[in-house]
Design a protein around this motif. Structure first.
Motif, PDB file in Angstrom:
ATOM      1  N   ALA A 173      -6.333   7.282   2.865  1.00 54.74           N
ATOM      2  CA  ALA A 173      -6.146   7.741   3.990  1.00 54.74           C
ATOM      3  C   ALA A 173      -7.459   7.790   4.992  1.00 54.74           C
ATOM      4  O   ALA A 173      -7.242   7.205   5.970  1.00 54.74           O
ATOM      5  CB  ALA A 173      -5.690   8.991   4.052  1.00 54.74           C
ATOM      6  N   THR A 174      -8.439   8.082   4.365  1.00 55.79           N
ATOM      7  CA  THR A 174      -9.553   8.290   4.714  1.00 55.79           C
ATOM      8  C   THR A 174     -10.297   6.816   5.422  1.00 55.79           C
ATOM      9  O   THR A 174     -10.926   6.671   6.378  1.00 55.79           O
ATOM     10  CB  THR A 174     -10.785   8.807   4.081  1.00 55.79           C
ATOM     11  OG1 THR A 174     -10.257  10.174   3.821  1.00 55.79           O
ATOM     12  CG2 THR A 174     -11.978   9.021   4.858  1.00 55.79           C
ATOM     13  N   ALA A 175      -9.775   5.845   4.574  1.00 55.65           N
ATOM     14  CA  ALA A 175     -10.157   4.546   4.736  1.00 55.65           C
ATOM     15  C   ALA A 175      -9.827   3.791   6.251  1.00 55.65           C
ATOM     16  O   ALA A 175     -10.538   2.951   6.645  1.00 55.65           O
ATOM     17  CB  ALA A 175      -9.962   3.604   3.639  1.00 55.65           C
ATOM     18  N   SER A 176      -8.719   4.323   6.609  1.00 52.85           N
ATOM     19  CA  SER A 176      -8.223   3.903   7.851  1.00 52.85           C
ATOM     20  C   SER A 176      -9.091   4.470   9.240  1.00 52.85           C
ATOM     21  O   SER A 176      -8.706   3.656  10.139  1.00 52.85           O
ATOM     22  CB  SER A 176      -6.856   4.512   8.308  1.00 52.85           C
ATOM     23  OG  SER A 176      -6.945   5.681   8.285  1.00 52.85           O
ATOM     24  N   SER A 177     -10.053   4.977   9.036  1.00 52.12           N
ATOM     25  CA  SER A 177     -10.739   5.623   9.880  1.00 52.12           C
ATOM     26  C   SER A 177     -12.054   4.702  10.126  1.00 52.12           C
ATOM     27  O   SER A 177     -12.798   4.536  10.957  1.00 52.12           O
ATOM     28  CB  SER A 177     -11.417   6.871   9.800  1.00 52.12           C
ATOM     29  OG  SER A 177     -10.270   8.022   9.742  1.00 52.12           O
ATOM     30  N   ASP A 233       1.198  17.037  13.309  1.00 49.82           N
ATOM     31  CA  ASP A 233       0.025  16.087  13.384  1.00 49.82           C
ATOM     32  C   ASP A 233       0.174  15.000  12.446  1.00 49.82           C
ATOM     33  O   ASP A 233       1.039  15.230  11.342  1.00 49.82           O
ATOM     34  CB  ASP A 233      -1.208  16.867  13.235  1.00 49.82           C
ATOM     35  CG  ASP A 233      -1.567  17.924  14.206  1.00 49.82           C
ATOM     36  OD1 ASP A 233      -1.406  17.557  15.345  1.00 49.82           O
ATOM     37  OD2 ASP A 233      -2.452  18.842  14.034  1.00 49.82           O
ATOM     38  N   PHE A 234      -0.252  13.827  12.704  1.00 44.19           N
ATOM     39  CA  PHE A 234      -0.065  12.758  11.673  1.00 44.19           C
ATOM     40  C   PHE A 234      -1.179  11.964  12.018  1.00 44.19           C
ATOM     41  O   PHE A 234      -2.018  11.807  12.998  1.00 44.19           O
ATOM     42  CB  PHE A 234       1.299  12.043  11.853  1.00 44.19           C
ATOM     43  CG  PHE A 234       1.366  11.118  13.119  1.00 44.19           C
ATOM     44  CD1 PHE A 234       1.086   9.807  13.089  1.00 44.19           C
ATOM     45  CD2 PHE A 234       1.853  11.796  14.351  1.00 44.19           C
ATOM     46  CE1 PHE A 234       1.170   8.955  14.284  1.00 44.19           C
ATOM     47  CE2 PHE A 234       1.988  11.105  15.421  1.00 44.19           C
ATOM     48  CZ  PHE A 234       1.552   9.582  15.456  1.00 44.19           C
ATOM     49  N   ILE A 235      -1.557  10.879  10.979  1.00 47.54           N
ATOM     50  CA  ILE A 235      -2.338   9.959  11.063  1.00 47.54           C
ATOM     51  C   ILE A 235      -1.841   8.562  10.480  1.00 47.54           C
ATOM     52  O   ILE A 235      -0.635   8.690   9.840  1.00 47.54           O
ATOM     53  CB  ILE A 235      -3.785  10.036  10.025  1.00 47.54           C
ATOM     54  CG1 ILE A 235      -3.168  10.221   8.624  1.00 47.54           C
ATOM     55  CG2 ILE A 235      -4.384  11.403  10.426  1.00 47.54           C
ATOM     56  CD1 ILE A 235      -4.250  10.696   7.698  1.00 47.54           C
ATOM     57  N   ILE A 236      -2.467   7.546  10.940  1.00 46.71           N
ATOM     58  CA  ILE A 236      -1.946   6.320  10.564  1.00 46.71           C
ATOM     59  C   ILE A 236      -3.000   5.581   9.540  1.00 46.71           C
ATOM     60  O   ILE A 236      -4.132   5.605   9.835  1.00 46.71           O
ATOM     61  CB  ILE A 236      -1.918   5.183  11.836  1.00 46.71           C
ATOM     62  CG1 ILE A 236      -0.747   5.781  12.765  1.00 46.71           C
ATOM     63  CG2 ILE A 236      -1.410   3.970  11.150  1.00 46.71           C
ATOM     64  CD1 ILE A 236       0.570   5.986  12.320  1.00 46.71           C
ATOM     65  N   THR A 237      -2.591   5.340   8.396  1.00 45.59           N
ATOM     66  CA  THR A 237      -3.823   4.857   7.474  1.00 45.59           C
ATOM     67  C   THR A 237      -3.066   3.473   6.821  1.00 45.59           C
ATOM     68  O   THR A 237      -2.121   2.794   7.519  1.00 45.59           O
ATOM     69  CB  THR A 237      -3.382   5.806   6.267  1.00 45.59           C
ATOM     70  OG1 THR A 237      -2.275   5.607   5.382  1.00 45.59           O
ATOM     71  CG2 THR A 237      -3.607   7.124   6.592  1.00 45.59           C
ATOM     72  N   GLN A 238      -3.983   2.965   5.979  1.00 46.98           N
ATOM     73  CA  GLN A 238      -3.517   1.274   5.533  1.00 46.98           C
ATOM     74  C   GLN A 238      -2.163   1.733   4.751  1.00 46.98           C
ATOM     75  O   GLN A 238      -1.392   0.508   4.898  1.00 46.98           O
ATOM     76  CB  GLN A 238      -4.557   1.121   4.602  1.00 46.98           C
ATOM     77  CG  GLN A 238      -5.699   0.716   5.158  1.00 46.98           C
ATOM     78  CD  GLN A 238      -6.734   0.146   4.119  1.00 46.98           C
ATOM     79  OE1 GLN A 238      -6.540   0.104   2.959  1.00 46.98           O
ATOM     80  NE2 GLN A 238      -8.091   0.114   4.543  1.00 46.98           N
ATOM     81  N   SER A 239      -1.664   2.855   4.301  1.00 45.94           N
ATOM     82  CA  SER A 239      -0.502   2.777   3.667  1.00 45.94           C
ATOM     83  C   SER A 239       0.706   3.377   4.416  1.00 45.94           C
ATOM     84  O   SER A 239       1.875   3.792   3.981  1.00 45.94           O
ATOM     85  CB  SER A 239      -0.603   3.794   2.419  1.00 45.94           C
ATOM     86  OG  SER A 239      -0.991   5.212   2.839  1.00 45.94           O
ATOM     87  N   GLY A 240       0.463   3.384   5.809  1.00 43.35           N
ATOM     88  CA  GLY A 240       1.414   3.687   6.770  1.00 43.35           C
ATOM     89  C   GLY A 240       1.317   4.925   7.405  1.00 43.35           C
ATOM     90  O   GLY A 240       0.242   5.625   7.498  1.00 43.35           O
ATOM     91  N   PHE A 241       2.474   5.712   7.895  1.00 46.25           N
ATOM     92  CA  PHE A 241       2.394   6.940   8.849  1.00 46.25           C
ATOM     93  C   PHE A 241       2.463   8.052   7.685  1.00 46.25           C
ATOM     94  O   PHE A 241       3.025   8.062   6.908  1.00 46.25           O
ATOM     95  CB  PHE A 241       3.899   6.702   9.546  1.00 46.25           C
ATOM     96  CG  PHE A 241       4.101   7.941  10.277  1.00 46.25           C
ATOM     97  CD1 PHE A 241       3.888   7.833  11.836  1.00 46.25           C
ATOM     98  CD2 PHE A 241       4.498   9.153   9.786  1.00 46.25           C
ATOM     99  CE1 PHE A 241       4.297   9.114  12.585  1.00 46.25           C
ATOM    100  CE2 PHE A 241       4.758  10.152  10.496  1.00 46.25           C
ATOM    101  CZ  PHE A 241       4.736  10.184  12.229  1.00 46.25           C
ATOM    102  N   GLN A 242       1.462   9.113   7.997  1.00 42.59           N
ATOM    103  CA  GLN A 242       1.418  10.244   7.263  1.00 42.59           C
ATOM    104  C   GLN A 242       1.397  11.463   8.026  1.00 42.59           C
ATOM    105  O   GLN A 242       0.568  11.540   8.943  1.00 42.59           O
ATOM    106  CB  GLN A 242       0.308  10.126   6.208  1.00 42.59           C
ATOM    107  CG  GLN A 242       0.146   9.129   5.180  1.00 42.59           C
ATOM    108  CD  GLN A 242      -0.919   8.830   4.402  1.00 42.59           C
ATOM    109  OE1 GLN A 242      -1.738   9.856   4.177  1.00 42.59           O
ATOM    110  NE2 GLN A 242      -0.988   7.861   3.595  1.00 42.59           N
ATOM    111  N   GLU A 248       0.766  -1.175  -0.025  1.00 41.12           N
ATOM    112  CA  GLU A 248       0.204   0.072   0.057  1.00 41.12           C
ATOM    113  C   GLU A 248       0.900   1.319  -0.061  1.00 41.12           C
ATOM    114  O   GLU A 248       0.505   2.461  -0.524  1.00 41.12           O
ATOM    115  CB  GLU A 248      -1.075  -0.035   1.236  1.00 41.12           C
ATOM    116  CG  GLU A 248      -1.720  -1.104   1.398  1.00 41.12           C
ATOM    117  CD  GLU A 248      -3.269  -0.850   0.273  1.00 41.12           C
ATOM    118  OE1 GLU A 248      -3.126   0.249  -0.113  1.00 41.12           O
ATOM    119  OE2 GLU A 248      -3.832  -1.960   0.172  1.00 41.12           O
ATOM    120  N   HIS A 249       2.118   1.368   0.702  1.00 37.48           N
ATOM    121  CA  HIS A 249       2.944   2.475   0.753  1.00 37.48           C
ATOM    122  C   HIS A 249       3.368   3.068  -0.655  1.00 37.48           C
ATOM    123  O   HIS A 249       3.898   2.150  -1.118  1.00 37.48           O
ATOM    124  CB  HIS A 249       3.992   2.286   1.685  1.00 37.48           C
ATOM    125  CG  HIS A 249       4.715   3.644   2.155  1.00 37.48           C
ATOM    126  ND1 HIS A 249       5.540   4.379   1.501  1.00 37.48           N
ATOM    127  CD2 HIS A 249       4.589   4.344   3.441  1.00 37.48           C
ATOM    128  CE1 HIS A 249       5.790   5.298   2.326  1.00 37.48           C
ATOM    129  NE2 HIS A 249       5.367   5.082   3.298  1.00 37.48           N
TER     130      HIS A 249
END
Length: 455
Positions: free
Chosen positions: A325-329, A385-394, A151-152
């Motif tokens: 990125a939204t999908a990780s929520s 600020d950051f988020i964790i998604t299916q594709s990793g750290f962003q 994914e990344h």
């Protein structure tokens, strides 16, 4: 200091003769004793001795260099441009980088990502090497690693593979010491004969090795300090000798404040907890519970860069994030069984099966985390600020703050100084994982009363 003074061109034959007659042969003989002893033994004046020492010191002192001419050493990408910019290029070889934070703050997610980005070729920001990933309380999450490879956007199966990560689980400090001192050097030497040398060592997590249910005593603290010093010495040796990047995951402890005004202490007394907030915890806290890095001052002195990750409890609609990125929520099942498409206004169309009416539902906000560089030997304290998604750290664009810009009031920060966009944040209580849950929508969906349609 073992250099022979006869090799120094700055000394005249007369000076060399007097020094040799006084028994001064090496630089150590000349520079370490007091000037008066040299004058007495060499039978020369004190002014002559000072002139000799001055000329010798000037001849052996290295010339100053401009900063741009220094070798920055090997650096590899963290897999996110925003984080690389924050770290002045990425993760450095030869030093200990610590990732510290509470549970589910993203420490392991970032460590897993690093074990893959180090495998990238040099032209893509990696080191073309492999990794050793030591766990202490659980096994390595290989399924997550495989997901990151797929994914990344920077990773590829052509360069990043699971068989380039060696892992084992250790549960005792003595076992880690043996592994660092005996096993890993052998592994490094064996890998150097191949095409993918070992360039990264991850310990996840060090604090887990020192958890105990026993009452903390001075004897236990002394033994822990001794073990931490031994572990730190071995890590520094591995990093410097074999040019490894060392990443250590650490946990946090609760900080309790004593607000009792009757507690007496010397006005000149400096309490550890008052000083520790400068190197053990972020400037900004989003909850009433203050957390600080574990393992105390002994370990803090061994770390070159302390990176603190925090679950801020904030949720925000990120209009500029990609759909992935939204999908990780959302939960995996929820995401797999529904079809959702973000519009420019951040809403979804929901079709009711009973009434056939269409209505709009605001997109679920994303869980926001915070990364703080508490201290570092190569960059100033900052946060993002950051988020964790299916594709990793962003990291989130335009969310970088310098710690020096934060306003302290008795150890707390004026959150208003951060200019956080409150209008797009959720005021609900923090959810203890990455899953965004809407009980009403979930129940409707399970009963086949609604379905998500592409707009």
């Amino acid at each position: 200091m073992n250099v022979h003074i006869s090799s120094l061109s700055c000394l005249t034959p007369t000076q060399l003769h007097a020094l040799k007659k006084g028994g001064f042969v090496t630089l150590g003989d000349l520079l370490l004793p007091p000037s008066s002893d040299i004058a007495r033994k060499a039978k020369i004046s004190l002014e002559d001795v000072q002139a000799i020492i001055g000329s010798v010191s000037a001849s052996i002192a290295p010339q100053p260099q401009l900063l741009k001419t220094f070798d920055k050493g090997e650096i590899f990408t963290a897999g996110d441009q925003g984080l690389d910019n924050l770290l002045e290029g990425g993760i450095r070889v030869g030093i200990i980088t610590e990732l510290v934070g509470e549970g589910a703050s993203g420490k392991t997610q970032l460590a897993l990502q690093l074990s893959l980005t180090v495998q990238l070729p040099y032209e893509q920001g990696g080191l073309g090497g492999s990794a050793i990933y030591l766990t202490t309380s659980s096994t390595l999450a290989t399924s997550r690693l495989q997901q990151l490879i797929e994914e990344h956007p920077q990773l590829s199966p052509d360069f990043c593979r699971l068989d380039r990560i060696q892992t084992t689980q250790l549960s005792l400090p003595k076992a880690l010491i043996f592994y660092l001192g005996q096993t890993i050097p052998t592994m490094i030497n064996d890998a150097s004969l191949g095409s993918t040398p070992i360039k990264l060592l991850v310990i996840d997590s060090l604090a887990s090795l020192f958890r105990t249910t026993q009452k903390m005593t001075s004897a236990i603290l002394f033994e822990r300090s001794k073990l931490l010093n031994e572990i730190s010495s071995l890590l520094h040796s591995l990093g410097n000798k074999h040019r490894l990047a060392i990443v250590v995951v650490n946990d946090v402890t609760d900080v309790f404040t004593n607000d009792n005004p009757t507690t007496s202490r010397n006005k000149d007394e400096v309490l550890y907890k008052e000083q520790a907030r400068w190197f053990g915890q972020p400037a900004l806290s989003y909850s009433n519970e203050t957390k600080a890095a574990g393992l105390g001052l002994v370990w803090a002195n061994q770390v070159s860069a302390r990176i603190f990750l925090t679950r801020s409890g904030r949720r925000k609609v990120l209009e500029d994030q990609a759909g992935k990125a939204t999908a990780s929520s959302a939960s995996d099942d929820y995401e797999r069984d529904t079809k959702r498409q973000r519009t420019d206004t951040g809403v979804y169309s929901v079709q009711s099966n009973q009434g056939g009416e269409t209505s709009s539902i605001v997109k679920p906000p994303t869980l926001i985390r915070r990364l703080d560089i508490i201290y570092s030997s190569f960059t100033e304290p900052k946060s993002v600020d950051f988020i964790i998604t299916q594709s990793g750290f962003q990291t989130i664009k335009d969310s970088v703050k310098k710690t020096a810009d934060l306003m302290y009031f008795g150890g707390n920060v004026d959150v208003g100084a951060l200019e956080v966009d409150k209008s797009s944040e959720s005021t609900a209580d923090p959810i203890p994982d990455d899953v965004y849950e809407d009980p009403i929508l979930d129940e409707l969906y399970k009963n086949n009363e609604i379905e998500f349609l592409e707009v």
